[in-house]
Design a protein around this motif. Structure first.
Motif, PDB file in Angstrom:
ATOM      1  N   GLY A  17       0.801  -1.215   0.000  1.00 35.43           N
ATOM      2  CA  GLY A  17       0.000   0.000   0.000  1.00 35.43           C
ATOM      3  C   GLY A  17       0.832   1.261   0.000  1.00 35.43           C
ATOM      4  N   LEU A  18       0.132   2.383   0.155  1.00 35.81           N
ATOM      5  CA  LEU A  18       0.763   3.693   0.295  1.00 35.81           C
ATOM      6  C   LEU A  18       0.712   4.085   1.758  1.00 35.81           C
ATOM      7  CD1 LEU A  18      -0.765   5.688  -2.690  1.00 35.81           C
ATOM      8  CD2 LEU A  18       1.573   4.925  -2.442  1.00 35.81           C
ATOM      9  N   PHE A  19       1.848   4.473   2.306  1.00 31.42           N
ATOM     10  CA  PHE A  19       1.944   4.782   3.720  1.00 31.42           C
ATOM     11  C   PHE A  19       2.560   6.156   3.911  1.00 31.42           C
ATOM     12  CE2 PHE A  19       2.072   0.225   3.426  1.00 31.42           C
ATOM     13  CZ  PHE A  19       1.273  -0.190   4.463  1.00 31.42           C
ATOM     14  N   ARG A  20       2.123   6.862   4.949  1.00 28.74           N
ATOM     15  CA  ARG A  20       2.797   8.061   5.416  1.00 28.74           C
ATOM     16  C   ARG A  20       3.442   7.639   6.732  1.00 28.74           C
ATOM     17  NH1 ARG A  20       2.507  12.838   3.568  1.00 28.74           N
ATOM     18  NH2 ARG A  20       0.471  12.583   2.651  1.00 28.74           N
ATOM     19  N   PRO A  21       4.763   7.412   6.727  1.00 27.18           N
ATOM     20  CA  PRO A  21       5.414   6.869   7.922  1.00 27.18           C
ATOM     21  C   PRO A  21       5.196   7.751   9.145  1.00 27.18           C
ATOM     22  CG  PRO A  21       6.924   6.919   6.069  1.00 27.18           C
ATOM     23  CD  PRO A  21       5.704   7.670   5.658  1.00 27.18           C
ATOM     24  N   SER A  22       4.977   7.092  10.269  1.00 30.60           N
ATOM     25  CA  SER A  22       4.834   7.851  11.508  1.00 30.60           C
ATOM     26  C   SER A  22       6.226   8.211  12.024  1.00 30.60           C
ATOM     27  CB  SER A  22       4.069   7.047  12.545  1.00 30.60           C
ATOM     28  OG  SER A  22       4.766   5.872  12.879  1.00 30.60           O
ATOM     29  N   ASN A  23       6.287   9.282  12.774  1.00 29.12           N
ATOM     30  CA  ASN A  23       7.542   9.764  13.318  1.00 29.12           C
ATOM     31  C   ASN A  23       7.549   9.470  14.809  1.00 29.12           C
ATOM     32  OD1 ASN A  23       9.750  11.205  14.185  1.00 29.12           O
ATOM     33  ND2 ASN A  23       9.407  12.875  12.751  1.00 29.12           N
ATOM     34  N   ALA A  24       8.343   8.517  15.233  1.00 30.16           N
ATOM     35  CA  ALA A  24       8.357   8.112  16.643  1.00 30.16           C
ATOM     36  C   ALA A  24       8.772   9.256  17.554  1.00 30.16           C
ATOM     37  CB  ALA A  24       9.294   6.921  16.843  1.00 30.16           C
ATOM     38  N   ASP A  88      -4.936  -5.844   0.142  1.00 31.76           N
ATOM     39  CA  ASP A  88      -4.382  -7.166   0.398  1.00 31.76           C
ATOM     40  C   ASP A  88      -5.312  -8.215  -0.207  1.00 31.76           C
ATOM     41  OD1 ASP A  88      -6.464  -7.304   2.216  1.00 31.76           O
ATOM     42  OD2 ASP A  88      -5.191  -7.121   3.974  1.00 31.76           O
ATOM     43  N   ALA A  89      -5.132  -9.455   0.126  1.00 37.12           N
ATOM     44  CA  ALA A  89      -5.884 -10.532  -0.511  1.00 37.12           C
ATOM     45  C   ALA A  89      -7.374 -10.497  -0.183  1.00 37.12           C
ATOM     46  CB  ALA A  89      -5.301 -11.879  -0.099  1.00 37.12           C
ATOM     47  N   GLN A 106     -12.794  -0.157   5.719  1.00 38.24           N
ATOM     48  CA  GLN A 106     -12.369  -1.466   5.221  1.00 38.24           C
ATOM     49  C   GLN A 106     -13.481  -2.025   4.352  1.00 38.24           C
ATOM     50  OE1 GLN A 106     -11.675  -3.532   8.879  1.00 38.24           O
ATOM     51  NE2 GLN A 106      -9.629  -2.695   9.107  1.00 38.24           N
ATOM     52  N   VAL A 107     -13.147  -2.331   3.095  1.00 38.27           N
ATOM     53  CA  VAL A 107     -14.119  -2.879   2.152  1.00 38.27           C
ATOM     54  C   VAL A 107     -13.633  -4.256   1.735  1.00 38.27           C
ATOM     55  CG1 VAL A 107     -15.275  -2.531  -0.045  1.00 38.27           C
ATOM     56  CG2 VAL A 107     -14.658  -0.559   1.339  1.00 38.27           C
ATOM     57  N   PRO A 108     -14.412  -5.321   2.024  1.00 39.78           N
ATOM     58  CA  PRO A 108     -13.985  -6.666   1.610  1.00 39.78           C
ATOM     59  C   PRO A 108     -14.044  -6.821   0.093  1.00 39.78           C
ATOM     60  CG  PRO A 108     -16.091  -6.745   2.778  1.00 39.78           C
ATOM     61  CD  PRO A 108     -15.642  -5.334   2.793  1.00 39.78           C
ATOM     62  N   LEU A 109     -13.071  -7.514  -0.453  1.00 41.72           N
ATOM     63  CA  LEU A 109     -12.990  -7.712  -1.896  1.00 41.72           C
ATOM     64  C   LEU A 109     -13.913  -8.819  -2.389  1.00 41.72           C
ATOM     65  CD1 LEU A 109      -9.134  -7.485  -2.506  1.00 41.72           C
ATOM     66  CD2 LEU A 109     -10.859  -5.802  -3.097  1.00 41.72           C
ATOM     67  N   ALA A 110     -14.424  -9.633  -1.491  1.00 41.49           N
ATOM     68  CA  ALA A 110     -15.177 -10.822  -1.883  1.00 41.49           C
ATOM     69  C   ALA A 110     -16.392 -10.492  -2.744  1.00 41.49           C
ATOM     70  CB  ALA A 110     -15.606 -11.592  -0.640  1.00 41.49           C
ATOM     71  N   VAL A 149      -2.717   7.825  -5.153  1.00 38.75           N
ATOM     72  CA  VAL A 149      -3.683   6.835  -4.664  1.00 38.75           C
ATOM     73  C   VAL A 149      -4.432   6.212  -5.831  1.00 38.75           C
ATOM     74  CG1 VAL A 149      -5.809   6.552  -3.342  1.00 38.75           C
ATOM     75  CG2 VAL A 149      -3.930   7.851  -2.377  1.00 38.75           C
ATOM     76  N   VAL A 150      -4.885   7.027  -6.784  1.00 40.70           N
ATOM     77  CA  VAL A 150      -5.608   6.507  -7.944  1.00 40.70           C
ATOM     78  C   VAL A 150      -4.704   5.590  -8.754  1.00 40.70           C
ATOM     79  CG1 VAL A 150      -6.695   7.158 -10.134  1.00 40.70           C
ATOM     80  CG2 VAL A 150      -7.239   8.418  -8.050  1.00 40.70           C
ATOM     81  N   ASP A 151      -3.471   5.998  -8.987  1.00 43.42           N
ATOM     82  CA  ASP A 151      -2.520   5.171  -9.731  1.00 43.42           C
ATOM     83  C   ASP A 151      -2.261   3.849  -9.011  1.00 43.42           C
ATOM     84  OD1 ASP A 151      -0.543   4.663 -11.810  1.00 43.42           O
ATOM     85  OD2 ASP A 151       0.938   5.008 -10.223  1.00 43.42           O
ATOM     86  N   PHE A 152      -2.097   3.905  -7.685  1.00 44.23           N
ATOM     87  CA  PHE A 152      -1.851   2.679  -6.923  1.00 44.23           C
ATOM     88  C   PHE A 152      -3.047   1.736  -7.003  1.00 44.23           C
ATOM     89  CE2 PHE A 152      -2.157   0.174  -3.047  1.00 44.23           C
ATOM     90  CZ  PHE A 152      -0.945  -0.490  -3.094  1.00 44.23           C
ATOM     91  N   LEU A 153      -4.267   2.269  -6.879  1.00 46.74           N
ATOM     92  CA  LEU A 153      -5.452   1.414  -6.947  1.00 46.74           C
ATOM     93  C   LEU A 153      -5.605   0.786  -8.325  1.00 46.74           C
ATOM     94  CD1 LEU A 153      -8.052   3.454  -4.891  1.00 46.74           C
ATOM     95  CD2 LEU A 153      -7.121   1.215  -4.329  1.00 46.74           C
ATOM     96  N   GLN A 154      -5.294   1.531  -9.382  1.00 44.15           N
ATOM     97  CA  GLN A 154      -5.389   0.968 -10.728  1.00 44.15           C
ATOM     98  C   GLN A 154      -4.404  -0.179 -10.926  1.00 44.15           C
ATOM     99  OE1 GLN A 154      -4.826   4.506 -13.091  1.00 44.15           O
ATOM    100  NE2 GLN A 154      -7.018   4.642 -13.541  1.00 44.15           N
ATOM    101  N   ARG A 155      -3.233  -0.082 -10.326  1.00 43.92           N
ATOM    102  CA  ARG A 155      -2.216  -1.121 -10.501  1.00 43.92           C
ATOM    103  C   ARG A 155      -2.412  -2.316  -9.583  1.00 43.92           C
ATOM    104  NH1 ARG A 155       2.423   0.651  -8.692  1.00 43.92           N
ATOM    105  NH2 ARG A 155       1.757   2.730  -8.107  1.00 43.92           N
ATOM    106  N   SER A 156      -2.951  -2.102  -8.381  1.00 42.47           N
ATOM    107  CA  SER A 156      -2.911  -3.176  -7.386  1.00 42.47           C
ATOM    108  C   SER A 156      -4.241  -3.866  -7.116  1.00 42.47           C
ATOM    109  CB  SER A 156      -2.356  -2.635  -6.067  1.00 42.47           C
ATOM    110  OG  SER A 156      -3.189  -1.616  -5.584  1.00 42.47           O
ATOM    111  N   MET A 157      -5.336  -3.383  -7.686  1.00 38.62           N
ATOM    112  CA  MET A 157      -6.599  -4.096  -7.497  1.00 38.62           C
ATOM    113  C   MET A 157      -6.537  -5.410  -8.272  1.00 38.62           C
ATOM    114  SD  MET A 157      -8.720  -2.580  -5.474  1.00 38.62           S
ATOM    115  CE  MET A 157     -10.404  -2.962  -5.847  1.00 38.62           C
ATOM    116  N   PRO A 158      -7.214  -6.443  -7.774  1.00 42.95           N
ATOM    117  CA  PRO A 158      -7.220  -7.720  -8.498  1.00 42.95           C
ATOM    118  C   PRO A 158      -7.779  -7.572  -9.910  1.00 42.95           C
ATOM    119  CG  PRO A 158      -8.140  -7.975  -6.289  1.00 42.95           C
ATOM    120  CD  PRO A 158      -7.943  -6.518  -6.514  1.00 42.95           C
TER     121      PRO A 158
END
Length: 178
Positions: A17-24, A88-89, A106-110, A149-158
């Motif tokens: 996924g796409l993450f914005r790392p947290s700063n400890a 994810d799966a 959270q949206v299930p892919l099923a 985000v749009v680019d990532f969803l286009q590439r990584s959706m099943p």
């Protein structure tokens, strides 16, 4: 690394996924240091006057709340922080950064038939259409990270779930509600 990356870390893309790392430092250690300072000052006042300073305990709570929230977020999502979007799966997880109380959807892919992305960049809505039942519409408001985000969803959706990006409406079309 630039100085503003301390306060606003850049988005990191991983296969999950796409993450914005947290700063400890900012999320946990700085509020914890504030707790120690307030506790020391409150204890010093207690030794000097013999009375408990209840406002010191209030300030202690105000510093302790963000430290606990940062620790819980780091524990739940790991060092990468809360994901902006993760596929994810079994599900798609979208962050809602601009809500009054930021959360996750959270949206299930099923049961998904397709994902429709509509609206103007920076103010898009993501409609998850199901085979049976009502569609789920999410307006996360990613603003400057919208294109990633749009680019990532286009590439990584099943492959069996198509991603359709609708053109933004024209000015008059937006007024009419097209």
């Amino acid at each position: 690394m630039r100085w503003w990356h301390v306060l606003f870390p850049p988005v990191v893309e991983t296969p999950q996924g796409l993450f914005r790392p947290s700063n400890a430092l900012l999320d946990t250690w700085l509020p914890a240091l504030g707790c120690l300072v307030v506790a020391a000052v409150t204890y010093r006042q207690y030794l000097a006057s013999g009375r408990v300073n209840w406002f010191g305990l209030l300030y202690l709570g105000l510093f302790l709340a963000p430290a606990i929230a940062g620790w819980r977020q780091r524990r739940r999502f790991g060092p990468m922080g809360k994901p902006l979007v993760r596929v994810d799966a079994s599900e798609v997880l979208l962050s809602l950064p601009l809500n009054v109380r930021p959360g996750l959807v959270q949206v299930p892919l099923a049961g998904l038939r397709k994902l429709v992305i509509k609206g103007t960049p920076g103010n898009r809505s993501y409609v998850f259409e199901r085979h049976a039942g009502e569609p789920t519409e999410v307006r996360p408001g990613f603003m400057r990270d919208d294109a990633r985000v749009v680019d990532f969803l286009q590439r990584s959706m099943p492959a069996n779930i198509p991603v359709e990006v609708l053109e933004p409406p024209t000015f008059l079309g937006a007024i009419r509600g097209d």
